[in-house]
Design a protein around this motif. Sequence first.
Motif, PDB file in Angstrom:
ATOM      1  N   TYR A  94      -4.827  -6.152   3.470  1.00  0.00           N
ATOM      2  CA  TYR A  94      -4.316  -6.503   2.180  1.00  0.00           C
ATOM      3  C   TYR A  94      -2.964  -7.259   2.114  1.00  0.00           C
ATOM      4  CZ  TYR A  94      -2.034  -5.429  -2.334  1.00  0.00           C
ATOM      5  OH  TYR A  94      -1.590  -5.609  -3.600  1.00  0.00           O
ATOM      6  N   ASP A  95      -2.190  -6.904   3.054  1.00  0.00           N
ATOM      7  CA  ASP A  95      -0.868  -7.635   3.177  1.00  0.00           C
ATOM      8  C   ASP A  95      -1.085  -8.892   3.660  1.00  0.00           C
ATOM      9  OD1 ASP A  95       0.533  -5.046   2.680  1.00  0.00           O
ATOM     10  OD2 ASP A  95       1.043  -4.741   4.588  1.00  0.00           O
ATOM     11  N   GLU A  98      -2.227 -10.848   0.794  1.00  0.00           N
ATOM     12  CA  GLU A  98      -1.022 -11.178  -0.197  1.00  0.00           C
ATOM     13  C   GLU A  98      -0.177 -12.294   0.311  1.00  0.00           C
ATOM     14  OE1 GLU A  98      -0.079  -9.630  -3.221  1.00  0.00           O
ATOM     15  OE2 GLU A  98      -2.260  -9.150  -3.280  1.00  0.00           O
ATOM     16  N   GLU A  99      -0.018 -12.180   1.598  1.00  0.00           N
ATOM     17  CA  GLU A  99       1.036 -13.208   2.023  1.00  0.00           C
ATOM     18  C   GLU A  99       0.475 -14.763   2.206  1.00  0.00           C
ATOM     19  OE1 GLU A  99       2.145 -13.887   6.516  1.00  0.00           O
ATOM     20  OE2 GLU A  99       3.265 -12.243   5.725  1.00  0.00           O
ATOM     21  N   GLU A 102       0.593 -15.709  -1.454  1.00  0.00           N
ATOM     22  CA  GLU A 102       2.029 -16.330  -1.657  1.00  0.00           C
ATOM     23  C   GLU A 102       2.279 -17.692  -1.039  1.00  0.00           C
ATOM     24  OE1 GLU A 102       4.888 -13.312  -0.575  1.00  0.00           O
ATOM     25  OE2 GLU A 102       4.015 -11.900  -1.841  1.00  0.00           O
TER      26      GLU A 102
END
Length: 107
Positions: A94-95, A98-99, A102
């Motif tokens: 997930y992280d 997300e990165e 972005e």
Amino acid sequence: MRLLWLIPAIFVLGQLGGCEKLETRHKKTVEERLQESFSESSEELRVRIGRIIIAAEKKDYEFALNELAMVSATTALEKSQKKAVDDLMRQLRYDMEEEELENKSDE
């Protein structure tokens, strides 16, 4: 009467401020749960788990995910260990997504 609107406003602001803290606390809890689930394991495995957690904190997702996969594939895991490994893998994916999102929006 004018002060009555302050109570809901303070409550809403408190809730909004607490969201970020909850997310950070949740991530740490996932990592702590992983470490705790391997606390009775061999020294070598505990060191490996420690390196995974450090990599996760440094956002070295590829290393952390690969190491978690290796631990999962080469070690007979107890139910709590398997859950902790799966939870951290899910959080790291997930992280990482997300990165990436972005980074794409910045281009």
